[in-house]
Each structure stands twice: as C-alpha cells, then as structure tokens.
Design a protein around this motif. Structure first.
Motif, PDB file in Angstrom:
ATOM      1  N   THR A 134      -1.824  -3.828  -0.365  1.00 45.86           N
ATOM      2  CA  THR A 134      -0.538  -2.921  -0.574  1.00 45.86           C
ATOM      3  C   THR A 134      -1.489  -1.610  -0.873  1.00 45.86           C
ATOM      4  N   TYR A 135      -2.132  -1.524  -1.525  1.00 49.20           N
ATOM      5  CA  TYR A 135      -2.966  -0.351  -1.851  1.00 49.20           C
ATOM      6  C   TYR A 135      -3.814   0.384  -0.119  1.00 49.20           C
ATOM      7  N   LEU A 136      -4.484  -0.478  -0.124  1.00 50.04           N
ATOM      8  CA  LEU A 136      -5.293  -0.304   1.445  1.00 50.04           C
ATOM      9  C   LEU A 136      -4.420   0.543   2.634  1.00 50.04           C
ATOM     10  N   GLY A 137      -3.431   0.005   2.417  1.00 49.33           N
ATOM     11  CA  GLY A 137      -2.137  -0.915   4.060  1.00 49.33           C
ATOM     12  C   GLY A 137      -1.616   1.246   3.351  1.00 49.33           C
ATOM     13  N   THR A 138      -1.447   1.735   2.284  1.00 48.63           N
ATOM     14  CA  THR A 138      -0.659   2.628   1.714  1.00 48.63           C
ATOM     15  C   THR A 138      -1.679   3.572   2.270  1.00 48.63           C
ATOM     16  N   ILE A 139      -2.761   3.284   1.998  1.00 48.69           N
ATOM     17  CA  ILE A 139      -3.319   4.923   2.542  1.00 48.69           C
ATOM     18  C   ILE A 139      -3.946   4.818   4.136  1.00 48.69           C
ATOM     19  N   ARG A 140      -3.880   3.354   4.553  1.00 48.13           N
ATOM     20  CA  ARG A 140      -4.705   3.874   6.003  1.00 48.13           C
ATOM     21  C   ARG A 140      -2.546   4.032   6.731  1.00 48.13           C
TER      22      ARG A 140
END
Length: 349
Positions: free
Chosen positions: A166-172
């Motif tokens: 979730t966090y990495l998806g938000t960053i992307r």
C-alpha cells in the motif's frame, strides 16, 4: 511657449529613443535617450543614413523604418530588431515606427521610437534555459525511481506485506503525478522557446473525436456520466492539421469535462461546419467557472482554486496549439448549468 521650444522640450524628455528621418532615411533629429542607447552623439548622426549608421547589414528589411514607414507608408508597433552601437556592440531594441504624411498624401519622412530590451531578452533566455534544464534533469531520476518501485511491487525483490504494498503503491502514484507535471513543464519550455510549430497532415476531425470519446467513456462510466456526440452539416473527410497536437487538445478538454462533472452528469460533444471553419464544442453539466475567473483560465499556471489538480498548464497548451493552427478557442460558463469549451480549425489548413 513657441512651437519649436515646445517640440524640443517634449522630444528631449521622452523616456525612449527618438529619431526623425526624411523620406530618404537621412537622420534629421536625435534625442538624448537615443544618444544614451546608441552611444552616438546627435551631431555624429545628423545628416547620415539611418540604416548605415545603426544597422550596418545588407538586409534592408531588418530595419523597421525602411521596411514599413518609408517603403510601405505603414506603422509598425513594438517590432524587435538589432542595431549596432557606436562601440560595435549589438543590442536588441523594441521599435515603433510611423510615416509622416503631408496634406497631399505624399511621404515626407518617418519617426522611430525605440528602447533597449537586451537585458530583458537575456533574462528571458536564462529563465527558459533554467526551466528546461530543471524539467529535463528531474525527469530521469523520477523515471528511474518509478522503475525500481515497480520491481518492488512486482515481488521480484521478495515478498511484501500488504501494508508495504500500500505504501509503495502510494509513492508510485505520487511519482506519476510528478512525472506528469514535469511533462507539462517540458511542453511549456517548448512553447516559450517558440518551438511549438504544427506539422500539418490530412486530419479526420470526426474520426479523432469518436476515438477520444470511446477512450473517455472508461472514466465517464466510473462516474455514471453520459457522453453524447452529434455531427451537423457536411463535414469534410479531412483538413490539414497536426494530428498529435489536435488529438491532445481533444483529450485534454474531454478529461477536464469528466473531472469537473459530478456523478450522473452529461457531456455533449458537437462538430459542425460554419464560416469556412470546423467548430468543436464540449459542454458539460459540471461545476461552473466563476465569471471573474473565466478571463484567466487559458493563462499559464493559472488554477481556478487551490484544490485544483495539475500544473495549470493544460489549457494554456491547448490554446497555444489551436492558435498555432490559425484557430480560436473560448470558454463560457452558466451558473448552475456547467461550461462549454469550443474551438475552431480552418478548413483550408
């Protein structure tokens, strides 16, 4: 005050350079501002050919006085040209020229008003270079970071927890937004550098409209929006235009209409032929644009409100594209009923 004395006071106190010439282009008067700009004293230029003293090049069209005032008996406002100072330095000036016409309609001479804009032009070049450099240098690390994030999310470097995904998806997603902003800035630098020149080819407006509408229906369906398309009149199979540029205009206007129309609304796209031009209009039932903001919505970096998304360059680029094709674009908005964006494209290309 005698007329001659009044003339001398006015001319000598003008905040811009003043040069008076006879119909052969011989300098007859030269004020103090002109002396400061060119480095020549008045007595050094009186009786001398304006073109040879200040331009010193073979192209006589480079001189607005000769090209417009003396050759065509017409006015030229804020034309840009270069002149050579007494020191030999080339400077850029903004020039307004106009002919002096006698009562019988014959030409008696010309007046030139000019100011040095070399520093302003230099600062503008520096600003364009910084903008372009910033956008180019930022784009590569953003693209690289996005690539590594995609690898992480694909699980190629090991299994991730749900929270990590979730966090990495938000960053992307945020990186994608930065990438879009940089793309807009790069486009803006092209516009500022006068590099936005259409490459006309046969272009089927109706075909591209239908294709963009089909593509837009994916997002429209998510919001329960209806898109209607109507064609009126005898539309030619093609006109001369830059397909990639006009495709971008259509996509941008459709995206905006969908973004600012609430669930259950309607978009109406119309194509018709009028007065030798093709007209395209996109009308939505979304949030109207405040009347006091309408005059500025095509300005670069302008956003209607603080919560508006994007760089504020989209509509500016759209306007630039349409005007580069010799067309016009406008927006109207009715309180409580939505907005209409419409543009024209000459059929003659």
């Amino acid at each position: 005050m005698p007329k001659q004395q009044l003339y001398d006071v006015v001319i000598q106190n003008l905040p811009v350079g003043f040069s008076l010439m006879d119909k052969a282009g011989i300098i007859m008067d030269f004020n103090s501002a002109a002396e400061t700009i060119t480095g020549y004293r008045r007595n050094e230029v009186i009786g001398k050919p304006h073109f040879e003293i200040l331009h010193g090049v073979s192209d006589r069209d480079a001189c607005p006085v000769l090209k417009h005032a003396l050759a065509r008996m017409e006015q030229a406002i804020a034309a840009e040209t270069t002149i050579k100072k007494k020191s030999g330095e080339q400077i850029t000036i903004s020039v307004t020229t106009f002919p002096l016409i006698d009562d019988d309609g014959s030409l008696s001479g010309a007046v030139e008003l000019f100011r040095d804009i070399s520093d302003a032009k230099r600062r503008e070049r520096e600003r364009q270079n910084i903008l372009s450099m910033f956008a180019h240098d930022m784009k590569n690390p953003v693209t690289t970071a996005g690539g590594f994030l995609s690898r992480l999310l694909s699980g190629k470097t090991g299994e991730l927890t749900e929270k990590q995904q979730t966090y990495l998806g938000t960053i992307r997603e945020e990186l994608y937004k930065v990438s879009d902003l940089l793309a807009d800035f790069l486009e803006f630098s092209r516009v500022e550098a006068k590099a936005y020149i259409p490459v006309p080819r046969p272009f089927d407006v109706e075909k591209y409209l239908r294709r963009n509408i089909e593509g837009a229906k994916i997002e429209a369906d998510k919001k329960g929006l209806t898109i209607l398309f109507e064609v009126n009149g005898d539309i030619p199979p093609s006109i001369l235009a830059d397909p990639a540029m006009i495709d971008r205009v259509i996509a941008n206007l459709l995206d905006n209409a969908i973004a600012y129309t609430d669930t259950g609304g309607t978009l109406r796209v119309a194509l018709f032929d009028r007065d030798g031009a093709l007209h395209v209009s996109i009308t939505d039932t979304g949030r109207d644009i405040p009347e006091d903001k309408l005059p500025y919505i095509f300005d670069a970096f302008y956003r209607i409100s603080r919560d508006s998304k994007g760089s504020g360059l989209g509509l500016f680029i759209v306007k630039t594209i349409i005007e580069a094709h010799g067309g016009k674009i406008e927006a109207v908005s009715t309180p409580g009923k939505g907005s209409t964006f419409s543009f024209t494209l000459p059929k003659s290309g």
